[in-house]
Scaffold this active site. Structure first.
Site, PDB file in Angstrom:
ATOM      1  N   GLU A   1      41.778  44.563  35.138  1.00 22.14           N
ATOM      2  CA  GLU A   1      40.208  43.447  34.479  1.00 22.14           C
ATOM      3  C   GLU A   1      39.018  44.158  35.395  1.00 22.14           C
ATOM      4  O   GLU A   1      38.193  43.858  34.671  1.00 22.14           O
ATOM      5  CB  GLU A   1      41.044  42.514  35.035  1.00 22.14           C
ATOM      6  CG  GLU A   1      40.603  41.368  34.706  1.00 22.14           C
ATOM      7  CD  GLU A   1      41.101  40.147  35.402  1.00 22.14           C
ATOM      8  OE1 GLU A   1      42.608  39.893  36.177  1.00 22.14           O
ATOM      9  OE2 GLU A   1      40.265  39.249  35.584  1.00 22.14           O
ATOM     10  N   ASP A   2      39.074  44.372  36.703  1.00 25.63           N
ATOM     11  CA  ASP A   2      38.431  44.482  37.556  1.00 25.63           C
ATOM     12  C   ASP A   2      37.057  45.763  37.639  1.00 25.63           C
ATOM     13  O   ASP A   2      36.448  45.733  37.956  1.00 25.63           O
ATOM     14  CB  ASP A   2      38.282  44.470  38.835  1.00 25.63           C
ATOM     15  CG  ASP A   2      39.422  42.750  39.435  1.00 25.63           C
ATOM     16  OD1 ASP A   2      38.866  41.695  38.536  1.00 25.63           O
ATOM     17  OD2 ASP A   2      39.640  42.827  40.359  1.00 25.63           O
TER      18      ASP A   2
END
Ligand code: MN
Length: 740
Positions: A81-82
């Site tokens: 996600e990051d």
């Protein structure tokens, strides 16, 4: 709780080595190095390197002794996600295998919706978690560990974000941990959330605990020694744990069940862990032999486990010093399940041989997974499970499959109004699962509810006001009557009032009735008697609200036909009568608004007449403190919470004591030891018609006592008059305004 921040995995590897399990430390080290590289240059809100977070989560996961893949997934849980520009699920699958990628995928999909304060958002988050859980329950374990670490470090986040996260934790994550039987994580999540949701309340309870514990510091040690001795005599192998209940569990009892600190029986708890089930019952017998048990507090969760698999024997007994304490008795096996719930399966069992046992123990999850295998409607099982978690709600469906969550006990009418007010207004009947049912039929989980409507319907019936469970439906019904049926309302209202007058005075003239009604309707701010009747007719003004005043007016305006019999002798007020009006209506106006959900802070017990202030405790109403309460003075120094303090004052009639509302006040009376002292005090109170709600006598020295007393009080003037009367009694040294 604050584990030190670190960016290396030596602690993690040490933890893994200390277990009896075999871990692939090479793979774990690779996952760590990869995650570290990906998060390079990223920082947490606290300023620490981001990698410290996945490491901390992996350590919590390691504490549950989940497997290698789970620990790798914990290390990589934020990577996709990051760090989307540097990696992908495909890449993770290539490097660490499909199971790790699947776990990371599951964790990535559970994203909090950014909707402030919406129950919907919570249910949606939960839905996603359950979906992920149905694929692999390890996803939820890791997610709970992730949330736990985020909560431990939440103070670094800005305020709105902080409260939203805490609220979500309280409403979604803690109940889920509870349902999975993960008691340890649940308790920590609740305590951490409470610190952000109601910091003042938290501090209040914590302070109480400290004070109380300080008083009886050796209590648990003494009990442990006594119990341990008896166990040894009977050759039982045991382990004892003495503990104090969590802040949140005490907070809940004080505020949700409105108990005072002294009424909490299970403040102290003793846990006895033994080897066999038989020994549990033997130990219970010994405990009941040693101490007096409190009736109604024995529970056998061994023969009847809780739905989350919890098993133990519970009893509450009274120690030699008169202090009650709870005793929990269980085997080690039961203990592991109690602490780690479903996760205990990974921690204490391994290998395929335990598969059968898992199925037995985790029947409901097994059922869930099975349901998915059979390709049934996935929403169906999720809703069944959701219901398990939110016990106080009932989930029903429209024929089209839309889900409605209503409070437990809701019926067909509530449902109709929840769909739309127009649906409620045109309802002529209802069907549940295809069968016609009475419209007051209570809804059960999973039912399909269909509302039959007709455009020729004459609208709702007045009876519905008494039948519906939800306030939303009730106010919609009232609104309809207010708008549509004025002339009818007036007739209804008038007959209600006239019937009531007849109760007090059999005969009255038209002119007398007019005088009474004009006075009363003006008192409640109505422009005319018709408006007054109208409000009664549509349910906007309840009879209970004005009955007393009506009675007084009747007695004033219409002279009685016969001489009244002389008033009976004053009867002493019995102890523990609850005043009728206690807290039915708070009498507090917060920020110009009446009828807010308020609770009175137990640290200062405000009375009408005291200057007060409100503190918004997201999700727990507004807590009302005295303006000079030490917690307020301390709390207001914290500028971050500045906007949560709200101007508050008493309603005029309450403040002056004219209303009949009664508030709890605490008296701390220092007295000499003299015969008849207590009798004199209670007699004085009875004479003043003051209800005694609770009484508690503690020796101070050989010849002096403190009487802690809770009484019903109208306002501060009333309180002061009670105090000055009691001060006049012989043997009363001093009276303080006590706190519970
Ligand atoms: Mn995370």
């Amino acid at each position: 709780m604050n584990d030190t921040v670190h960016t290396d995995i030596s602690k993690l590897l040490g933890m893994l080595q200390a277990t009896e399990k075999k871990y692939d430390t090479e793979k774990i080290t690779l996952a760590y190095e990869y995650a570290k590289e990906l998060h390079q240059g990223q920082f947490r809100a606290s300023g620490e390197p981001y990698i410290s977070h996945p490491i901390a989560v992996a350590e919590i996961v390691a504490g549950l002794e989940l497997d290698t893949d789970s620990i790798c997934a914990a290390l990589l849980h934020d990577a996709v996600e990051d760090c989307a520009e540097k990696t992908s699920l495909k890449e993770i699958e290539k490097q660490f295998g499909a199971p790790v990628a699947m776990l990371v995928d599951g964790l990535t999909k559970i994203v909090t919706l950014q909707v402030e304060d919406k129950e919907e958002a919570h249910i949606e988050t939960l839905r996603k978690m359950l979906l992920a859980m149905s694929r692999d329950i390890r996803v939820i374990f890791i997610k709970l560990c992730d949330r736990l670490h985020n909560m431990r470090t939440l103070a670094a986040k800005p305020d709105p974000k902080r409260r939203m996260t805490a609220l979500e934790t309280m409403h979604v994550y803690a109940p889920l941990a509870h349902r999975l039987g993960m008691q340890r994580i649940k308790l920590e999540l609740e305590n951490l959330s409470l610190q952000f949701l109601d910091p003042i309340g938290y501090e209040e309870v914590r302070q109480h605990i400290n004070d109380k514990y300080g008083e009886n510091q050796n209590f648990l040690e003494k009990i442990q020694a006594e119990v341990g001795g008896r166990m040894s005599e009977n050759e039982i192998h045991y382990t004892l744990e003495g503990r104090i209940k969590s802040v949140y569990s005490i907070y809940k009892k004080m505020y949700n069940q409105n108990k005072s600190f002294d009424q909490i029986y299970d403040f102290y708890a003793l846990r006895i862990i033994v080897e066999t089930e038989l020994e549990c019952y033997t130990a219970l017998g010994l405990i009941h032999e040693m101490y007096n048990s409190i009736p109604g507090r024995f529970k056998d969760y061994i023969s009847t486990p809780k739905p989350n698999m919890y098993r133990s024997l519970h009893t509450t007994v009274i120690g030699r010093d008169g202090i009650p304490f709870e005793v929990q008795i269980r085997t080690w096996d039961m203990h592991h399940i109690a602490e780690y719930g479903v996760a205990a399966h990974w921690k204490y069992k391994s290998g395929a041989s335990s598969k059968e046992e898992l199925d037995k123990r985790l029947e409901w999850i097994a059922r869930l997974i099975e349901t998915e295998d059979e390709q049934r409607d996935p929403d169906e099982f999720m809703n069944a499970l959701k219901t398990d978690i939110f016990h106080d709600e009932v989930f029903v469906f429209t024929p089209k499959g839309d889900v409605f969550a209503l409070p437990n006990g809701s019926n067909v009418i509530d449902f109709a109004y929840a769909v739309h007010s127009k649906v409620g207004e045109r309802m002529i009947g209802g069907k549940i699962n295809g069968m016609i049912v009475p419209i007051d039929r209570t809804l059960k989980n999973g039912e399909i509810v269909e509302i039959l409507t007709s455009s020729s319907s004459k609208g709702p019936s007045r009876d519905w006001l008494n039948i519906v469970k939800t306030s939303a439906a009730r106010s919609k019904i009232r609104a309809w009557f207010k708008k549509e049926k004025r002339s009818e309302n007036i007739v209804v209202g008038k007959s209600v009032v006239e019937g009531e007058i007849k109760k007090y005075r059999k005969n009255s003239t038209e002119a007398q009735r007019e005088e009474i009604i004009t006075t009363i309707s003006a008192h409640y701010g109505f422009n005319s008697p018709d408006d007054f009747y109208n409000a009664i007719g549509y349910g906007g003004l309840m009879l209970s609200k004005f009955a007393k005043r009506l009675q007084n007016e009747c007695e004033r305006v219409i002279k009685p036909e016969v001489e009244p019999t002389p008033a009976p002798e004053a009867i002493p007020v019995p102890i523990t009568t609850k005043p009728k009006n206690i807290k039915s209506d708070s009498g507090i106006v917060v920020d110009g608004e009446m009828g807010c959900m308020v609770k009175f802070a137990k640290c200062c017990n405000p009375l009408p007449g005291d200057s007060v202030i409100g503190f918004v405790t997201k999700g727990f109403g507004i807590s009302i403190h005295k303006l000079d309460c030490p917690n307020v003075i301390q709390g207001r120094k914290n500028t971050e919470n500045a906007t949560r303090w709200k101007e508050a004052h008493w309603e005029g009639a309450v403040e002056s004591g004219r209303s009949n509302s009664i508030y709890e006040a605490l008296l701390q009376i220092y007295v000499d030891d003299r015969i008849g002292m207590l009798a004199d005090i209670t007699a004085a109170l009875a004479d003043m018609r003051v209800s005694i709600l609770q009484i508690n006598v503690t020796p101070r020295t050989d010849s002096a006592y403190v009487i802690n007393m809770k009484v019903g009080c109208r306002n501060i003037d009333h309180y002061n008059s009670i105090v000055s009367r009691l001060r006049g009694l012989q043997g009363v040294d001093n009276i303080l305004r006590g706190f519970s």
